[in-house]
Design a protein around this motif. Structure first.
Motif, mmCIF file in Angstrom:
data_model
loop_
_atom_site.group_PDB
_atom_site.id
_atom_site.type_symbol
_atom_site.label_atom_id
_atom_site.label_comp_id
_atom_site.label_asym_id
_atom_site.label_seq_id
_atom_site.Cartn_x
_atom_site.Cartn_y
_atom_site.Cartn_z
ATOM 1 N N VAL A 270 50.031 57.187 44.284
ATOM 2 C CA VAL A 270 49.508 56.181 43.357
ATOM 3 C C VAL A 270 50.321 56.163 42.075
ATOM 4 C CG1 VAL A 270 47.541 55.557 41.901
ATOM 5 C CG2 VAL A 270 47.163 56.198 44.290
ATOM 6 N N LEU A 271 50.589 57.339 41.522
ATOM 7 C CA LEU A 271 51.358 57.400 40.278
ATOM 8 C C LEU A 271 52.786 56.918 40.485
ATOM 9 C CD1 LEU A 271 50.111 60.759 38.695
ATOM 10 C CD2 LEU A 271 49.299 58.425 38.291
ATOM 11 N N ALA A 272 53.368 57.218 41.638
ATOM 12 C CA ALA A 272 54.726 56.737 41.928
ATOM 13 C C ALA A 272 54.757 55.216 41.953
ATOM 14 C CB ALA A 272 55.195 57.295 43.272
ATOM 15 N N HIS A 273 53.737 54.607 42.534
ATOM 16 C CA HIS A 273 53.686 53.140 42.575
ATOM 17 C C HIS A 273 53.500 52.570 41.179
ATOM 18 C CE1 HIS A 273 51.770 49.180 42.881
ATOM 19 N NE2 HIS A 273 52.632 49.013 43.853
ATOM 20 N N ARG A 274 52.635 53.178 40.378
ATOM 21 C CA ARG A 274 52.405 52.663 39.030
ATOM 22 C C ARG A 274 53.672 52.747 38.185
ATOM 23 N NH1 ARG A 274 46.370 54.914 37.221
ATOM 24 N NH2 ARG A 274 45.238 54.047 39.008
ATOM 25 N N VAL A 275 54.387 53.849 38.282
ATOM 26 C CA VAL A 275 55.635 53.989 37.526
ATOM 27 C C VAL A 275 56.603 52.866 37.896
ATOM 28 C CG1 VAL A 275 57.721 55.398 37.321
ATOM 29 C CG2 VAL A 275 55.481 56.458 37.060
#
Length: 355
Positions: free
Chosen positions: A10-15
């Motif tokens: 999830v954090l990778a996608h948000r970044v």
């Protein structure tokens, strides 16, 4: 059928979705809005993405807060942020001093926006504009302010109605000047495009629940229900059930966790506007350090998570940057971002202070 996704994914996608790779001069976060609280933070948020403010306007938009948006999208944005119903309008008027006025619902927004359009024919100080608008709205929407020793319209409603009233916000020195938008925004008759705006929130800050999306908009899940978008996938993160646009699921599942990415995010940065704060900072005590009731610091973004907080003080031409790290920070990356921030603030040098 639900999809299980890890926090790291999830954090990778948000970044990636937020444009922290600095590959675009027109980052997607402008579709959501880049908050400018405190003044100057929007410029820093754009710089963290390698972008500038060209082609944008500062307006009171979501939650009545000042945000940068693309100028060409303001008419569509005004319609998307217009309350969906009387109940929705009342939910967005949070001032307890005008409880009776809040019951006017949509009419409170219509009357305040119309007052703006009538009085704001030239740039005016915020106080002057408030007095003029207050004289034109129903008395139930005003209250006596002891600090101002005057009766004026509720500040929350005043700002909530600003975009639909055609208002551009121009901070000047310690004050704020309001001016008519150079390209007029037609006053919305009804809400339109709210579901697409919610979809943008889910794409940039999701997976999320209806309650989290509603809190982002400053309303309730019940009021938002008529505009809940179609075409969403059920996603579970750590067992929590949430929602994400179906057409972005492939991008979510294939997002590569970043490595060696550090950014200094200002208070109010779009990345920090998530309503699932434990996703960014699992530790409760650290969460309290990032998001304060008053005077939140900036946050250190490291490979998706938050690895510390920072504050600055400008002394003549030197920027003092105080960093409180939650974990070891790459020295070279931190120094490079500190120098970038100092240049943005007009400082010739920067001093890093670690706590």
């Amino acid at each position: 059928m639900s999809i299980d996704v890890s926090r790291d994914r999830v954090l990778a996608h948000r970044v990636a979705a937020h444009g922290f790779d600095r590959a675009s001069a027109d980052p997607a976060v402008l579709e959501l809005g880049v908050q400018d609280t405190p003044y100057g933070s929007a410029r820093q948020a754009m710089a963290a993405r390698g972008a500038a403010e060209a082609g944008t306007a500062l307006v009171w938009s979501v939650r009545g807060a000042p945000h940068l948006h693309r100028r060409g999208e303001l008419p569509r944005l005004a319609a998307a942020l217009w309350p969906l119903s009387d109940a929705d309008a009342t939910a967005r008027i949070t001032n307890p001093l005008i409880k009776e006025g809040a019951k006017l619902g949509l009419e409170a927004f219509r009357r305040t926006a119309a007052a703006f359009r009538r009085v704001l024919t030239r740039p005016m100080g915020k106080g002057e504009a408030s007095r003029a608008v207050s004289a034109l709205v129903p008395e139930s929407l005003t209250y006596f302010c002891q600090s101002c020793d005057a009766v004026h319209v509720s500040g929350g409603l005043f700002q909530h109605a600003g975009l639909s009233g055609g208002v551009e916000v121009r901070p000047e020195g310690r004050g704020t000047v309001l001016a008519p938008l150079s390209d007029p925004v037609p006053p919305p008759e009804t809400a339109a495009g709210t579901a697409e705006y919610v979809r943008t929130f889910l794409r940039l800050l999701g997976p999320a629940t209806p309650a989290e999306a509603a809190r982002f908009l400053g309303t309730t899940a019940t009021a938002l229900k008529p505009a809940w978008p179609d075409g969403l996938a059920e996603v579970r993160v750590g067992g929590k059930r949430a929602w994400f646009p179906e057409d972005s699921v492939d991008a979510l599942l294939s997002a590569a966790p970043p490595s060696g990415l550090l950014r200094l995010l200002p208070p109010g940065d779009p990345y920090l506007q998530t309503r699932d704060r434990p996703m960014l900072v699992p530790e409760k005590e650290r969460e309290k350090q990032v998001w304060r009731t008053l005077g939140s610091p900036g946050a250190v973004l490291l490979d998706g998570g938050l690895a510390g907080v920072w504050r600055t003080r400008l002394r003549a031409k030197r920027l003092d940057l105080t960093v409180t790290a939650f974990e070891p920070l790459p020295e070279r990356l931190l120094t490079g971002e500190a120098e970038r921030l100092a240049a943005l603030r007009g400082a010739g040098e920067v001093r890093l202070i670690r706590e």
